[in-house]
Scaffold this active site. Sequence first.
Site, PDB file in Angstrom:
ATOM      1  N   GLU A   1       0.828  -1.201   0.000  1.00 17.02           N
ATOM      2  CA  GLU A   1       0.000   0.000   0.000  1.00 17.02           C
ATOM      3  C   GLU A   1       0.867   1.258   0.000  1.00 17.02           C
ATOM      4  O   GLU A   1       1.867   1.337   0.690  1.00 17.02           O
ATOM      5  CB  GLU A   1      -0.914   0.017   1.219  1.00 17.02           C
ATOM      6  CG  GLU A   1      -1.921  -1.128   1.269  1.00 17.02           C
ATOM      7  CD  GLU A   1      -2.997  -1.021   0.198  1.00 17.02           C
ATOM      8  OE1 GLU A   1      -3.140   0.065  -0.392  1.00 17.02           O
ATOM      9  OE2 GLU A   1      -3.703  -2.026  -0.026  1.00 17.02           O
TER      10      GLU A   1
ATOM     11  N   ARG B   1     -17.425  -1.004   7.201  1.00 14.07           N
ATOM     12  CA  ARG B   1     -18.594  -1.644   6.565  1.00 14.07           C
ATOM     13  C   ARG B   1     -19.146  -2.752   7.444  1.00 14.07           C
ATOM     14  O   ARG B   1     -20.349  -3.017   7.462  1.00 14.07           O
ATOM     15  CB  ARG B   1     -18.179  -2.209   5.202  1.00 14.07           C
ATOM     16  CG  ARG B   1     -19.296  -2.894   4.436  1.00 14.07           C
ATOM     17  CD  ARG B   1     -18.826  -3.371   3.081  1.00 14.07           C
ATOM     18  NE  ARG B   1     -17.717  -4.304   3.178  1.00 14.07           N
ATOM     19  CZ  ARG B   1     -17.838  -5.616   3.401  1.00 14.07           C
ATOM     20  NH1 ARG B   1     -19.044  -6.156   3.587  1.00 14.07           N
ATOM     21  NH2 ARG B   1     -16.771  -6.395   3.464  1.00 14.07           N
TER      22      ARG B   1
ATOM     23  N   CYS C   1      -7.339  -2.530   8.441  1.00 10.00           N
ATOM     24  CA  CYS C   1      -6.072  -2.520   7.695  1.00 10.00           C
ATOM     25  C   CYS C   1      -5.569  -1.091   7.502  1.00 10.00           C
ATOM     26  O   CYS C   1      -4.406  -0.786   7.796  1.00 10.00           O
ATOM     27  CB  CYS C   1      -6.252  -3.203   6.337  1.00 10.00           C
ATOM     28  SG  CYS C   1      -6.482  -4.995   6.456  1.00 10.00           S
TER      29      CYS C   1
ATOM     30  N   HIS D   1      -1.295  -5.847   1.528  1.00 12.55           N
ATOM     31  CA  HIS D   1      -2.515  -6.657   1.448  1.00 12.55           C
ATOM     32  C   HIS D   1      -2.245  -7.934   0.662  1.00 12.55           C
ATOM     33  O   HIS D   1      -1.511  -7.907  -0.330  1.00 12.55           O
ATOM     34  CB  HIS D   1      -3.641  -5.877   0.755  1.00 12.55           C
ATOM     35  CG  HIS D   1      -4.538  -5.155   1.692  1.00 12.55           C
ATOM     36  ND1 HIS D   1      -4.760  -3.794   1.631  1.00 12.55           N
ATOM     37  CD2 HIS D   1      -5.301  -5.612   2.735  1.00 12.55           C
ATOM     38  CE1 HIS D   1      -5.615  -3.446   2.581  1.00 12.55           C
ATOM     39  NE2 HIS D   1      -5.954  -4.524   3.266  1.00 12.55           N
TER      40      HIS D   1
END
Length: 213
Positions: free
Chosen positions: A78, A88, A141, A165
């Site tokens: 990332e 979510r 994350c 990831h």
Amino acid sequence: MKVLITGFDPFGGEKINPALEAVKKLENTIAGAEIIKEEIPTVFRKSIDRLENLIEEHRPNIVICVGQAGGRFQVTPERVAINVDDARIADNEGNQPIDTKIFEDGLNAYFTKLPIKAMVEEMLKNEIPASVSNTAGTFVCNHIMYGLLYLIDKKYPGIRGGFIHVPFIPQQVLDKKNTPSMSLENITAGLKYAIKASVENREDIKTIGGEIC
């Protein structure tokens, strides 16, 4: 040279987290660096507290946190973490922050100083699918990546840190139609090559790594 690498415990109804399993399988020494492997809870705030305790305990030169990104085809270092939690789903202790700042005194975003393009190049050279990612999401994350880079900015300027990831492993997608996966062996190899590149490249390489939305 010490490299602290962490993996999250399973979350979201999964029985296994490939990030943690791959971290566990890493060698104890890579490119001459001592590899310290630790587990991090998939819990807002507690994950950052745990990471800071590990940094204080081990005093690493490099910190890499690893997490699962179901639906991705590649191992993806990332580039950036943003100062927002927008969950979510609930974390493993039922927390579900919505549109919440991670640190009130933090920047809107922090960019990793790890050599992410060199990491990707090293993985591709060794036939591990990989690419740079420009979004770590807004779940735990991104939370841990932002927390790590915030801690580096505020307290540990000598450390380089970032986040990777990884995809699902095959056993996780048996009931998930048309969902990509990668073998645990390849994920572990990808992390090894990413660590190698991080140890061997203080500065990143200049090469194409952008995306068209």
